[in-house]
Structure formats: C-alpha cells, structure tokens
Design an enzyme around this catalytic site. Structure first.
Site, short mmCIF file in Angstrom:
data_model
loop_
_atom_site.label_atom_id
_atom_site.label_comp_id
_atom_site.label_asym_id
_atom_site.label_seq_id
_atom_site.Cartn_x
_atom_site.Cartn_y
_atom_site.Cartn_z
CG ASP A 33 -2.07 0.99 1.10
OD1 ASP A 33 -3.21 0.52 0.94
OD2 ASP A 33 -1.81 2.21 1.13
CB ILE A 34 0.78 4.27 -2.15
CG1 ILE A 34 1.86 5.17 -2.71
CG2 ILE A 34 -0.48 5.05 -1.82
CD1 ILE A 34 1.53 5.73 -4.09
CG ASN A 91 -12.60 -0.59 3.59
OD1 ASN A 91 -13.10 -0.89 4.67
ND2 ASN A 91 -11.41 -0.03 3.48
CD GLU A 99 -9.17 6.05 0.34
OE1 GLU A 99 -8.13 5.83 -0.33
OE2 GLU A 99 -9.15 6.46 1.51
CB VAL A 100 -9.22 1.80 -5.10
CG1 VAL A 100 -8.86 1.33 -6.51
CG2 VAL A 100 -8.21 2.84 -4.61
CG HIS A 104 -8.66 -3.06 -2.52
ND1 HIS A 104 -9.58 -2.38 -3.27
CD2 HIS A 104 -8.50 -2.36 -1.37
CE1 HIS A 104 -9.96 -1.31 -2.62
NE2 HIS A 104 -9.34 -1.27 -1.44
CG HIS A 106 -6.77 -2.98 3.00
ND1 HIS A 106 -6.09 -1.80 2.80
CD2 HIS A 106 -7.99 -2.79 2.45
CE1 HIS A 106 -6.87 -0.93 2.17
NE2 HIS A 106 -8.03 -1.50 1.95
P1 AMP Z 1 -9.88 1.32 0.23
O1 AMP Z 1 -10.23 2.49 1.08
O2 AMP Z 1 -10.19 -0.01 0.87
O3 AMP Z 1 -10.46 1.44 -1.16
O4 AMP Z 1 -8.31 1.31 0.10
C1 AMP Z 1 -7.59 1.84 -0.97
C2 AMP Z 1 -6.13 1.74 -0.62
O5 AMP Z 1 -5.38 1.90 -1.80
C3 AMP Z 1 -5.64 2.80 0.37
O6 AMP Z 1 -5.08 2.14 1.51
C4 AMP Z 1 -4.57 3.57 -0.42
O7 AMP Z 1 -3.49 3.98 0.37
C5 AMP Z 1 -4.18 2.55 -1.47
N1 AMP Z 1 -3.62 3.10 -2.70
C6 AMP Z 1 -4.13 4.10 -3.46
N2 AMP Z 1 -3.35 4.31 -4.54
C7 AMP Z 1 -2.34 3.41 -4.47
C8 AMP Z 1 -1.22 3.12 -5.29
N3 AMP Z 1 -0.96 3.80 -6.42
N4 AMP Z 1 -0.37 2.12 -4.92
C9 AMP Z 1 -0.62 1.43 -3.78
N5 AMP Z 1 -1.66 1.65 -2.97
C10 AMP Z 1 -2.51 2.63 -3.29
#
Ligand code: AMP
Length: 120
Positions: A33-34, A91, A99-100, A104, A106
């Site tokens: 994770d970034i 999530n 967010e994405v 995924h 974690h």
């Molecule tokens: P979520 O809130 O479960 O959708 O988590 C999205 C996760 O993606 C967050 O923990 C971010 O820090 C992570 N994230 C977003 N962009 C990147 C990226 N380019 N590389 C790695 N992790 C990312």
C-alpha cells in the site's frame, strides 16, 4: 454500477503506473500500500474486473475466487505473518469508505493491530 477501467488499480494491472510488487500469478497481484496503515500493509487484488467484494463474491468464477484467496494466504505466509498474526480487511461501498473501485483485500501485520473497528 459499471467497472471503471480508469481506476488506479486497473492502471497498476495494465502496468501504466508502478507498484511495489510482492507477488503475482494468473489470478492476483499483491503489492505494498502506498500509504501504509501498519508496519506491513499489503493489498491483494484479483486480475479480473470486479468493483468490490460484493461483485467478486457474486460474479467471480470458482477458479478466480479460489485462486485469489490462495494468494492472500500465500502472501501472509511468505511475509512470515502466520505465527504472529495478521488482519484482513475488505472495504465495500460508502459506509466502509472504499476508495478504489477494484476489489482488494488489505493485509495488515508486523505489529499489534489494536481494536477491530474505530470507536469514533
Ligand atoms: P480502500 O479504502 O479499501 O479502497 O483502500 C484503498 C487503498 O489503496 C488505500 O489504503 C490507499 O493507500 C491505497 N492506494 C491508493 N493508490 C495506491 C497506489 N498507487 N499504490 C498502492 N496503494 C494505493
């Protein structure tokens, strides 16, 4: 809701943007994770276009689901997290703050992880 081909994890899968890769096979990609929320914070994503856990669990094939979860377990094992313990989190949607919009999981580990859900 339609899958967004421009989400950040779709771009990582197409190698349009880099990631710190941990493991990859035909079913899944695992990377750091970034913005890590624990000493070790790895994301595992399926190769297929699934928006969230709801989408993946409903529409993923048996092979995709098995292949994906085998990778989650393998990554945790390879990172030596089994003995000390680790946490998995997925999530889905607004209440969880996803967010994405590419499914995924974690993986958190490497430290005592505290309470399961924020009290705030
Ligand atoms: P979520 O809130 O479960 O959708 O988590 C999205 C996760 O993606 C967050 O923990 C971010 O820090 C992570 N994230 C977003 N962009 C990147 C990226 N380019 N590389 C790695 N992790 C990312």
């Amino acid at each position: 809701m339609k899958y967004d081909d421009n989400n950040i994890f779709a771009k990582i899968l197409r190698e349009e943007i880099p990631c710190k890769k941990v493991f990859e096979n035909e079913y899944a990609l695992a990377f750091h994770d970034i913005n890590p929320q624990a000493k070790l914070h790895i994301l595992v994503i399926p190769k297929g276009k699934y928006i969230s856990f709801a989408d993946f669990s409903k529409n993923g094939s048996k092979d995709e689901i098995e292949g994906f979860f085998k990778v989650v377990g393998k990554v945790a094992e390879d990172q030596n997290l089994v003995e000390g313990g680790y946490r998995l989190l997925a999530n889905h949607g607004v209440n969880a703050g996803q967010e994405v919009p590419h499914f995924h999981i974690h993986i958190f580990g490497g430290q005592q992880l505290g309470p399961m859900i924020s009290k705030n």
